[in-house]
Design a protein around this motif. Structure first.
Motif, short mmCIF file in Angstrom:
data_model
loop_
_atom_site.label_atom_id
_atom_site.label_comp_id
_atom_site.label_asym_id
_atom_site.label_seq_id
_atom_site.Cartn_x
_atom_site.Cartn_y
_atom_site.Cartn_z
N TYR A 134 -5.24 13.29 4.29
CA TYR A 134 -4.79 13.17 2.90
C TYR A 134 -4.81 11.69 2.52
O TYR A 134 -4.25 10.85 3.23
CB TYR A 134 -3.38 13.74 2.76
N GLU A 135 -5.47 11.38 1.41
CA GLU A 135 -5.52 10.00 0.92
C GLU A 135 -4.26 9.68 0.14
O GLU A 135 -4.01 10.26 -0.91
CB GLU A 135 -6.75 9.80 0.03
N ILE A 136 -3.46 8.77 0.67
CA ILE A 136 -2.21 8.39 0.00
C ILE A 136 -2.53 7.48 -1.17
O ILE A 136 -2.23 7.77 -2.33
CB ILE A 136 -1.25 7.68 0.98
N THR A 137 -3.17 6.35 -0.88
CA THR A 137 -3.54 5.40 -1.93
C THR A 137 -4.52 4.40 -1.34
O THR A 137 -4.80 4.39 -0.14
CB THR A 137 -2.29 4.67 -2.48
N THR A 138 -5.06 3.53 -2.21
CA THR A 138 -5.92 2.44 -1.77
C THR A 138 -5.45 1.15 -2.43
O THR A 138 -4.86 1.17 -3.51
CB THR A 138 -7.40 2.68 -2.15
N GLU A 139 -5.71 0.05 -1.73
CA GLU A 139 -5.44 -1.27 -2.29
C GLU A 139 -6.66 -2.13 -2.00
O GLU A 139 -6.83 -2.62 -0.88
CB GLU A 139 -4.18 -1.89 -1.66
N GLY A 140 -7.54 -2.27 -2.98
CA GLY A 140 -8.79 -2.97 -2.75
C GLY A 140 -9.64 -2.17 -1.78
O GLY A 140 -9.96 -1.00 -2.02
N ASP A 141 -10.01 -2.78 -0.63
CA ASP A 141 -10.81 -2.05 0.36
C ASP A 141 -9.94 -1.40 1.43
O ASP A 141 -10.45 -0.84 2.40
CB ASP A 141 -11.81 -3.01 1.02
N ALA A 142 -8.62 -1.50 1.30
CA ALA A 142 -7.70 -0.91 2.29
C ALA A 142 -7.34 0.51 1.88
O ALA A 142 -7.08 0.78 0.70
CB ALA A 142 -6.44 -1.76 2.40
N PHE A 143 -7.36 1.42 2.88
CA PHE A 143 -6.98 2.81 2.66
C PHE A 143 -5.68 3.11 3.40
O PHE A 143 -5.46 2.62 4.51
CB PHE A 143 -8.07 3.76 3.17
N MET A 144 -4.82 3.93 2.78
CA MET A 144 -3.64 4.47 3.44
C MET A 144 -3.78 5.97 3.43
O MET A 144 -3.96 6.57 2.36
CB MET A 144 -2.36 4.04 2.72
N MET A 145 -3.72 6.62 4.63
CA MET A 145 -3.98 8.06 4.76
C MET A 145 -2.93 8.70 5.66
O MET A 145 -2.30 8.01 6.47
CB MET A 145 -5.38 8.28 5.35
N ALA A 146 -2.78 10.01 5.51
CA ALA A 146 -1.82 10.76 6.33
C ALA A 146 -2.50 12.00 6.90
O ALA A 146 -3.31 12.64 6.21
CB ALA A 146 -0.59 11.15 5.52
N PHE A 147 -2.15 12.35 8.14
CA PHE A 147 -2.73 13.50 8.83
C PHE A 147 -1.61 14.36 9.40
O PHE A 147 -0.58 13.84 9.83
CB PHE A 147 -3.65 13.05 9.97
N HIS A 148 -1.83 15.68 9.44
CA HIS A 148 -0.85 16.58 10.05
C HIS A 148 -0.79 16.39 11.57
O HIS A 148 0.28 16.47 12.17
CB HIS A 148 -1.22 18.05 9.75
N GLU A 149 -1.97 16.16 12.20
CA GLU A 149 -2.06 16.09 13.66
C GLU A 149 -2.54 14.70 14.10
O GLU A 149 -3.51 14.17 13.54
CB GLU A 149 -3.03 17.15 14.19
N PRO A 150 -1.89 14.11 15.12
CA PRO A 150 -2.34 12.79 15.60
C PRO A 150 -3.76 12.82 16.15
O PRO A 150 -4.48 11.83 16.06
CB PRO A 150 -1.31 12.44 16.68
N GLU A 151 -4.18 13.96 16.74
CA GLU A 151 -5.55 14.05 17.25
C GLU A 151 -6.56 13.86 16.13
O GLU A 151 -7.60 13.21 16.30
CB GLU A 151 -5.79 15.41 17.92
N ASP A 152 -6.27 14.44 14.95
CA ASP A 152 -7.18 14.29 13.81
C ASP A 152 -7.22 12.84 13.34
O ASP A 152 -8.28 12.33 12.96
CB ASP A 152 -6.72 15.19 12.65
N ALA A 153 -6.08 12.17 13.35
CA ALA A 153 -6.02 10.78 12.89
C ALA A 153 -6.85 9.87 13.81
O ALA A 153 -7.64 9.03 13.33
CB ALA A 153 -4.56 10.30 12.86
N VAL A 154 -6.71 10.05 15.13
CA VAL A 154 -7.46 9.22 16.08
C VAL A 154 -8.95 9.54 16.00
O VAL A 154 -9.80 8.64 16.01
CB VAL A 154 -6.93 9.42 17.51
N ALA A 155 -9.29 10.84 15.90
CA ALA A 155 -10.70 11.23 15.78
C ALA A 155 -11.32 10.63 14.52
O ALA A 155 -12.49 10.22 14.53
CB ALA A 155 -10.82 12.75 15.76
#
Length: 871
Positions: A422-443
């Protein structure tokens, strides 16, 4: 407090299970077991009930909090506060009500945090109780083994069945199996027959493999038997576990036999070991009517490692051609012919509605969360990303950089969809995102770094130093294009809706920690916090992402980066990198926001690791590993002490010993590779530090505050000679050896430095030959580093032969300046199961043995096992 008394009662009852498991007391054993099982279930019910109560309170509190936020977030109250002075009619009463409401909100948030903390503690208790339950289960099975019945033929089997009033007329009718099939199952250890309170039971250990592909799960709809009959199945992949086989091995065998995929050759799936579950139940089986079946069920989740559009030909054999789920069938040969299995990929919601066997609620909920693509709620894995050197690139080539950032953003959002983020927000070229599972985030992070090198970047970008292609000395591509750093943290989050964008935003511990972690890596690196590491440590294969056909499909590499100060917390940080990009794992540059207070954990603090990182395969440009000193330390005869004082006090005793070891390591610049139940493998860059650490450790252990029960044991009692305490508490046996490792790599699980080469085995053998409180080292090492001003000496033990070591070694016992070292009585010669004095008549003339056995390089795990055996 609720479950404690029940737990104590359960353990007391369980102690009698084994003693009552033979002869005429077998029935009594079963009765005791039933009592234990009932008590353990009572404990689970207690904890589950308390957990549910807390969850209800939290939901109610959050509802009230939401209502309070509505009142304080969009109504008249906020308008009154924001209106210019002189244009409102706000009274003192309304201002007081706003202040009261805000205080209520703060109180409610505090209450939610407290309850969440209590929930976490209860979940940990429940996990520990489940382990105790499994232990009691194993005791029960040992008790039942004496009642096992093993017929030697079909005729003998039929006699046993008739004797226990089981009608044979129903066998082989409809979907039921024949008696010869039951006999075959018994002979190949797929099941067993045993008597439980005079009732004949068929005992089966099915391993149920839940194979997931996104929101879909693989279901075996029906089976065509060898004689042509069709048997409805409507279940997941199931394989019977053999008695001496682990559940992991059975799961892998089942995938190989029924789906024809050898995971060792084609690793297109990964077992999620951390989500393994065990249950036992008794019911009638349609396979053998009238014969009661006791099922010991092992549930093993498994993840398919591919995404939509994948062209791997292996996937087409399991109905995933192009990454799109479909139907397929497989054939399985047996002694009686060929079975045909029919399979279909079903959405988990449909599978739940059809009541497919073996689907747990939490697994369904996790897959549904992924499929829903809704933002995570209470817990999440949060990623912060940032393009390294973007400011310089914008200044140097603004037009080209605009095109590059557009390609970067497109790739980010493509991968976000693939990995259920899930895309939380962006600041310039920086992305902030959230995932339900840590495996998905690392992948996501690993896939991002792969794909960034394959982007068709705009002309001119690759001429910039921060985006230019970089190759290692073997010609492998390491960087190409924009370099993105990723920081990941997992934990509790708080949601709120942005007034302007109306999107879900986050605050909370995990969000703040992800921001802090993202400041540490260089571009092209993925750093994760300790909570994320704990979540993925047993499932690294599921974090691989989607390797290309030209890339290795091996598990990612984890590197321990040490512990960093973040706010008021000390946070462990790890680096995760795809194996084919291992050369990116360079020493962390000065981009961090704090110093590492625990230098004994980080990989880069290990002696020789910085200059001899050997993950570049056979890179000839890498310098050779420098000499290091390996020191093994073990608690002498701790097992006897543990048995004498009891499990609880024994654990406290061992913790004190381990605390002393770690403290001395820090003081003398030692590095901790691994520890296992009081046995430590450590490394030093200087032999002088290693010697002084072992001496200081022996003194510290005598000063430790041991309990009276520990000091009452013969192995740890206080001994005084000539008004000097020479023994007191647990004793450390130490062995050290200096040499050059053949390689230094991060341990595949812990990320700490792992040393390979003969020096590891030799140090372990020296420790194994030492007695309690004795420090054994090679004479040549001591003579080389000793100086006149040093106050330690040594006592010669002479030439010795050590098991698995080709040459004899002239070893000595190190003696510190403390009087205790000179009053302790050690044998002149060392002796253990793996060491003996050198005998020229047997071992050869001079200093050479008669035969030289090839010496194998040892790693941490093997040496620790040997050291524990010796201890």
């Amino acid at each position: 407090p609720v479950a404690g008394p029940v737990m104590a009662q359960a353990l007391d009852a369980g102690a009698g299970v084994v003693s009552a498991s033979s002869g005429s007391r077998r029935d009594q054993s079963d009765e005791i077991w039933e009592e234990v099982r009932g008590l353990m279930c009572g404990i689970k019910d207690c904890v589950s009930s308390e957990f549910q109560r807390l969850r209800t309170v939290i939901d109610t509190t959050e509802k009230r909090l939401g209502q309070a936020n509505v009142k304080d977030g969009g109504g008249k109250v906020r308008k009154v506060l924001r209106a210019p002075a002189g244009k409102t009619a706000a009274s003192n009463g309304s201002e007081e009500s706003v202040a009261t409401m805000r205080q209520q909100i703060q109180d409610l948030r505090l209450q939610v945090n407290i309850l969440e903390s209590q929930n976490k503690e209860l979940q940990q208790q429940l996990s520990e109780l489940s382990k105790e339950y499994d232990g009691a289960m194993r005791m029960h099975l040992a008790a039942l083994s004496a009642a096992r019945i093993t017929p030697n033929s079909v005729a003998e089997l039929e006699q046993v069945l008739v004797k226990h009033h089981i009608a044979l007329e129903g066998f082989g009718v409809g979907s039921a199996k024949h008696t010869h099939e039951l006999q075959h199952e018994i002979e190949v250890n797929d099941c067993s027959l045993q008597l439980v309170e005079s009732t004949l039971e068929r005992v089966v250990e099915p391993v149920v493999v839940r194979i997931y592909y996104g929101p879909h799960i693989l279901v075996n709809t029906e089976q065509q038997l060898e004689d042509g009959r069709v048997r409805p199945r409507n279940q997941l992949l199931v394989e019977k576990k053999h008695p001496e086989e682990s559940w992991e091995a059975a799961a892998i065998r089942g995938i190989k036999e029924e789906l024809h995929i050898d995971l060792d050759v084609h690793p297109v799936m990964a077992l999620l070991r951390k989500d393994y579950e065990f249950l036992e139940e008794t019911r009638n089986s349609p396979s053998y009517p009238g014969l009661v079946c006791r099922y010991r069920l092992h549930y093993v989740p498994c993840q398919v490692l591919c995404k939509e559009g994948d062209t791997n030909p292996i996937l087409s054999t399991i109905g995933l051609e192009g990454g799109i789920p479909g139907t397929f069938n497989t054939k399985e040969k047996s002694n009686h012919g060929t079975k045909v299995h029919f399979w279909v990929w079903k959405h988990v919601k449909i599978a739940a509605r059809e009541k497919i066997k073996g689907l747990p609620e939490h697994d369904l909920r996790r897959q549904e969360n992924r499929a829903s693509r809704q933002p995570p709620t209470r817990t999440a894995s949060v990623i912060f990303t940032d393009v390294e050197g973007s400011t310089e690139l914008w200044e140097a080539m603004p037009e080209i950089m605009g095109q590059a950032i557009e390609a970067h953003d497109t790739l980010m959002r493509q991968l976000l969809h693939v990995h259920y983020g899930y895309e939380i927000t962006t600041e310039g070229d920086a992305f902030m995102m959230a995932f339900h599972e840590p495996e998905d985030a690392v992948a996501f992070g690993l896939d991002l770094h792969r794909r960034l090198m394959k982007v068709d970047w705009p002309k001119g970008l690759l001429s910039a130093p921060k985006a230019a292609p970089v190759m290692d000395s073997m010609g492998n591509l390491l960087f190409k294009g924009l370099r993105v750093r990723c920081g990941i943290a997992t934990g509790a989050v708080k949601m709120f809706q942005d007034d302007m964008t109306k999107r879900v935003m986050y605050t909370g511990e995990a969000y703040d920690r992800a921001a802090a972690v993202s400041e540490l890596p260089n571009g092209g690196q993925v750093f994760i916090d300790g909570d994320t590491y704990d979540s993925i440590a047993g499932a690294l294969a599921s974090c691989r992402g989607n390797p290309g056909p030209d890339e290795e499909a091996s598990n990612p590499i984890v590197v321990d980066e040490g512990v960093y100060k973040m706010g008021d917390a000390a946070v462990p940080v790890f680096q995760v990198v795809s194996s084919h990009l291992a050369a990116r794992t360079v020493k962390l540059q000065a981009v961090g926001n704090g110093d590492d207070p625990l230098a004994t954990t980080a990989y880069w603090h290990a002696p020789g690791a910085t200059s001899s990182y050997r993950l570049w395969k056979s890179d000839p440009s890498m310098p050779p590993c420098p000499p290091v000193v390996i020191v093994f330390i073990c608690a002498f005869k701790f097992k006897k002490v543990d048995e004498a004082v009891g499990k609880t006090k024994g654990s406290v005793c061992l913790n004190r010993f381990c605390k002393c070891v770690r403290s001395c390591l820090v003081r003398f610049n030692g590095y901790l590779c691994q520890e296992d139940h009081g046995c430590f493998m450590t490394v030093f860059g200087r032999a002088e530090d290693a010697i002084l650490m072992c001496i200081e450790l022996n003194i510290c252990l005598m000063k430790e505050d041991w309990s009276p029960e520990v000091l009452a044991c013969p192995e740890t009692q206080e001994v005084v000679e000539q008004d000097c305490i020479i023994w007191r508490g647990l004793r450390a046996k130490c062995g050290m050896y200096e040499g050059t490792p053949t390689s230094i790599e991060p341990h595949k699980t812990t990320g700490r430095a792992d040393y390979f080469g003969p020096l590891v085995n030799r140090a372990a053998r020296f420790m194994g030959a030492a007695g309690g409180g004795q420090i054994v080292a090679e004479k040549s090492l001591l003579a080389r580093v000793h100086k006149a001003e040093y106050d330690w000496k040594w006592k010669e033990n002479g030439l010795h032969i050590f098991k698995g070591v080709s040459d004899p070694f002239d070893v000595c016992t190190v003696l510190g300046s403390h009087p205790a070292f000179h009053l302790r009585q050690f044998p002149d010669k060392l002796s253990s199961a793996k060491a003996r004095p050198y005998d020229p008549a047997v071992d050869g003339k001079g200093t050479e043995p008669a035969e030289k056995a090839p010496e194998t390089g040892y790693g941490v795990n093997v040496a620790l096992e040997d050291a524990l055996d010796d201890a």
